[in-house]
Structure formats: C-alpha cells, structure tokens
Design a protein around this motif. Structure first.
Motif, short mmCIF file in Angstrom:
data_model
loop_
_atom_site.label_atom_id
_atom_site.label_comp_id
_atom_site.label_asym_id
_atom_site.label_seq_id
_atom_site.Cartn_x
_atom_site.Cartn_y
_atom_site.Cartn_z
N VAL A 1 0.75 -1.17 -0.15
CA VAL A 1 -0.23 -0.13 -0.05
C VAL A 1 0.62 1.32 0.03
O VAL A 1 1.83 1.35 0.87
N ASP A 2 0.41 2.28 -0.79
CA ASP A 2 0.96 3.49 -0.76
C ASP A 2 -0.43 4.54 -0.54
O ASP A 2 -1.41 4.12 -0.84
N TYR A 3 0.10 5.56 0.42
CA TYR A 3 -1.28 6.35 0.97
C TYR A 3 -1.20 7.69 -0.11
O TYR A 3 0.09 8.34 -0.24
N ILE A 4 -2.47 8.14 -0.50
CA ILE A 4 -2.36 9.52 -0.95
C ILE A 4 -3.68 10.33 -0.37
O ILE A 4 -4.57 9.64 0.03
N ALA B 1 2.14 10.17 -0.38
CA ALA B 1 2.33 11.33 -1.65
C ALA B 1 0.92 12.27 -1.42
O ALA B 1 -0.11 11.85 -1.19
N TYR B 2 1.16 13.52 -1.57
CA TYR B 2 0.45 14.51 -1.39
C TYR B 2 -0.35 15.11 -2.78
O TYR B 2 0.40 15.12 -3.83
N LEU B 3 -1.53 15.23 -2.68
CA LEU B 3 -2.30 15.39 -4.02
C LEU B 3 -2.55 16.80 -4.58
O LEU B 3 -2.98 17.21 -5.64
N GLU B 4 -2.62 17.86 -3.34
CA GLU B 4 -3.22 19.28 -3.71
C GLU B 4 -2.55 20.27 -4.52
O GLU B 4 -2.76 20.91 -5.34
N GLY B 5 -1.11 19.96 -4.57
CA GLY B 5 -0.26 20.75 -5.27
C GLY B 5 0.17 22.03 -5.01
O GLY B 5 0.69 22.77 -5.69
N ASN B 6 -0.05 22.45 -3.79
CA ASN B 6 0.27 23.57 -2.99
C ASN B 6 1.56 23.61 -2.21
O ASN B 6 1.69 24.45 -1.26
N LYS B 7 2.31 22.48 -2.14
CA LYS B 7 3.39 22.43 -1.26
C LYS B 7 4.70 22.20 -2.22
O LYS B 7 4.40 21.40 -3.41
N THR B 8 5.85 22.68 -2.07
CA THR B 8 7.08 22.56 -2.83
C THR B 8 7.59 21.13 -2.47
O THR B 8 7.50 20.62 -1.38
N PRO B 9 8.43 20.57 -3.39
CA PRO B 9 9.16 19.29 -2.95
C PRO B 9 9.96 19.63 -1.54
O PRO B 9 9.74 18.50 -0.92
N ASP C 1 2.20 13.85 -5.70
CA ASP C 1 1.01 13.32 -6.87
C ASP C 1 0.39 14.48 -7.25
O ASP C 1 -0.72 14.53 -6.73
N TYR C 2 0.84 15.50 -8.26
CA TYR C 2 0.18 16.38 -8.54
C TYR C 2 -0.50 16.47 -9.76
O TYR C 2 -0.28 15.60 -10.89
N ASN C 3 -1.79 17.18 -10.06
CA ASN C 3 -2.35 17.34 -11.28
C ASN C 3 -1.28 17.79 -12.31
O ASN C 3 -0.41 18.56 -12.08
N GLN C 4 -1.54 17.48 -13.44
CA GLN C 4 -0.63 17.81 -14.57
C GLN C 4 -0.60 19.30 -14.83
O GLN C 4 0.54 19.78 -15.20
N LEU D 1 15.67 15.54 -4.34
CA LEU D 1 15.40 15.26 -2.82
C LEU D 1 14.95 13.77 -2.32
O LEU D 1 14.58 13.66 -1.31
N GLY D 2 14.78 12.94 -3.32
CA GLY D 2 14.66 11.49 -3.11
C GLY D 2 13.16 11.46 -3.11
O GLY D 2 12.65 10.28 -2.67
N LEU D 3 12.31 12.32 -3.60
CA LEU D 3 11.02 12.03 -3.71
C LEU D 3 10.48 11.30 -5.02
O LEU D 3 11.26 11.74 -6.11
N THR D 4 9.37 10.56 -5.07
CA THR D 4 8.80 10.17 -6.41
C THR D 4 7.71 11.51 -7.02
O THR D 4 7.25 12.17 -6.20
N VAL D 5 7.83 11.06 -8.22
CA VAL D 5 6.75 12.32 -8.89
C VAL D 5 5.56 11.44 -9.83
O VAL D 5 5.88 10.58 -10.65
N ASN D 6 4.51 11.61 -9.15
CA ASN D 6 3.15 11.02 -9.79
C ASN D 6 2.47 12.13 -10.39
O ASN D 6 2.44 13.31 -9.70
#
Length: 319
Positions: free
Chosen positions: A217-220, A240-248, A260-263, A279-284
C-alpha cells in the motif's frame, strides 16, 4: 483491532536486495527478537536490521511471514512481500474500468489493472457513520451520503456492474492475492470535519496493519493533515500529497515519499520534477488521458502517471 507495537522501516525484499529494513527504536520496546520459526527465514542484526536469509530468497510465495517478539512476550506479525511489482510507471485511476466494462473503484476494476500489468491501481476511501471503510470516489452514491449513513445501509448499494459497494477490507484482500500491482490508497478528506478525517486516517492504517498489507500500500490524499497522521501512526509509510500547493522541499521536510500533482501544476512548475528527484521524492501526475501530455511527462522522466487510459500508456512505456 490495535496497531502494531513494533514498527519497521521496510516491508519488502528481492533476490538482489535481501535487506527488509530496521526495527524502529522505541523506549517501550528496547529488546526485540525473532520468533523461532522466523529465525529460519530472517536474520536480525545488532543494529536491528532485518534481512532475508539466502535460503529463503527464492521462495515461490508472494510474501514471507515475520514474527517479532518483544521482551514483554508480545508478538507482532508482518508479511514481508517479495518485490516483484512491475515498474512501468502506469497507475490505473480508480482501477482499469473505462475500456474494460468494469465500474470505477470496483473489485473488477482492480482485477483488470492487475491483469493488464499496471504498476499501481488507485482507489478512494470514505468512512460510514459507524466507522466502516468503503471504496468510492464521491461523498455520496445515488443520493446516499456515505459519511452520514451506517454500514448496513451502504452494504445494500450496488455498483453499475452489479457488485456491492466494496469495503476497504474486501479491496485489500483482493489486492493481497498478488505482488505485481501496488495498491494506491486515497484517503478522502471528510466533508464533515477535520477531526473525522483524522479518525478516518487512523482506521485506514489499522485496517492495513490488520491485513499486514504495508508492503503493498501507498497512501495519497488531498488533506495534508491526514497524511501527517498516517506518518505519525506508521513513520515509514509511503505517502504522497495530491493538492499541489506544497514545494518538493516542504514535502521532503515532512518525511513524505513523493508528490502526486495534477498535470497542470507540473506544467506550470516543471522544475519541481527535477527538484523532487534530487530530494529523493517520487513524482506522480494525475489524471493524464491526453497522449501528448503523457509524452511530455515521460520525456521528463516522471515516476508514475495516473490515467483512465492505462492501455494507451502501457503501449507508450513499452516503446
């Protein structure tokens, strides 16, 4: 249904990487050892690192059972998944439903995503008025508000394909039958209160732990505080965060696994892709159905793309 007393930093292994992870230090649990049965499968180092023994690496099973015993005699059991998850970057949005005849967020949609070989299948979770977890996207179904309705009533609801409205438990049990497709679990913000969102996060983590599904399981979520609650309960959970209002940088500081941001957010801020990777983060990226946008993202080496068109994206990543 309680939480695991013992926390691990990892829940998977492979032939090339037998190290599972470490037991997280805790003043309440200073001494932990392997059960006698687990000693035949794992080693436990002085630094609390758990590793799969060479003799167990080629197991045909999807997972190995790890039982840890604390000095007070209590045990915690974990399923350490054999990491054979596909790595093609394709996440089926609400499962694979659009071109398969399945209903979105159904068990059938999950099965189709697994069968076609997606790296992940995404699904959404709400909590009934009496704290049972159900899989559905919207806050209501056919005019029935999920958060304000008891589970016995929600269980009577039928999806378009004839399935009953699935519970999280049923969805997990289906996903745990295999180790090829990750379960991308979206915790929906509560429409009632932030407090209820926190309770939902706790219930979700407890359910994942009950079924020993941490390795699958991964959580979003769109609710940042929900994800922080997940990390409070399971410090090495992949969130992973979905909203898109935080920097990496902000996500990395709070211990997140990825963004995990909108296109649209990444088209406006393409530098975030490289920053996240540094920073070692994944990008979805969600929800991408346009072939040209898929190509743009693939050229920039994003890790995952969430789509209603997994068949199309699968063809692209094979090229």
């Amino acid at each position: 249904m309680g939480q695991n007393q013992i926390k691990l930093s990892g829940y998977s292994f492979s032939a090339s990487n037998p190290v599972v992870g470490k037991i997280l230090a805790s003043e309440k649990l200073p001494n932990v050892k392997l059960s006698s049965k687990s000693e035949t499968l794992f080693t436990l180092g002085k630094d609390n690192t758990i590793q799969v023994k060479k003799s167990a690496l080629q197991t045909p099973a999807d997972f190995l059972e790890l039982v840890l015993v604390s000095e007070n005699g209590k045990t915690d059991t974990f399923h350490i998944v054999k990491d054979e998850f596909v790595s093609n970057r394709v996440i089926a949005h609400r499962g694979a439903w659009k071109n398969t005849g399945a209903t979105e967020n159904s068990i059938a949609a999950l099965q189709h995503a697994i069968k076609m070989g997606c790296t992940g299948s995404e699904f959404d979770i709400h909590m009934s008025s009496d704290s049972v977890l159900f899989v559905h996207h919207d806050h209501d179904m056919n005019g029935v508000h999920l958060e304000k309705t008891p589970a016995a009533e929600l269980a009577k609801l039928k999806l378009a394909n004839g399935e009953s409205l699935p519970t999280l438990e049923a969805h997990l049990l289906e996903g745990l039958k295999q180790n090829k497709t990750k379960l991308i679990l979206e915790i929906k913000p509560s429409s009632i209160s932030k407090e209820r969102g926190q309770a939902l996060a706790q219930k979700v983590v407890e359910m994942v732990q009950k079924h020993k599904a941490q390795g699958w399981v991964d959580y979003i979520s769109f609710d940042y505080d929900i994800l922080k609650k997940v990390l409070e309960l399971d410090p090495y959970a992949r969130v992973a965060y979905l909203e898109g209002n935080k920097t990496p940088a902000e996500l990395a500081k709070d211990g997140f696994f990825g963004l995990d941001y909108n296109q649209g957010h990444l088209q406006k801020n393409p530098h975030w892709i490289e920053e996240a990777h540094q920073l070692g983060l994944t990008v979805n990226v969600w929800t991408v159905n346009d072939p040209k946008v898929m190509d743009w993202l693939l050229e920039r080496n994003v890790d995952f793309i969430t789509t209603n068109e997994p068949e199309l994206l699968l063809e692209k990543v094979k090229k």
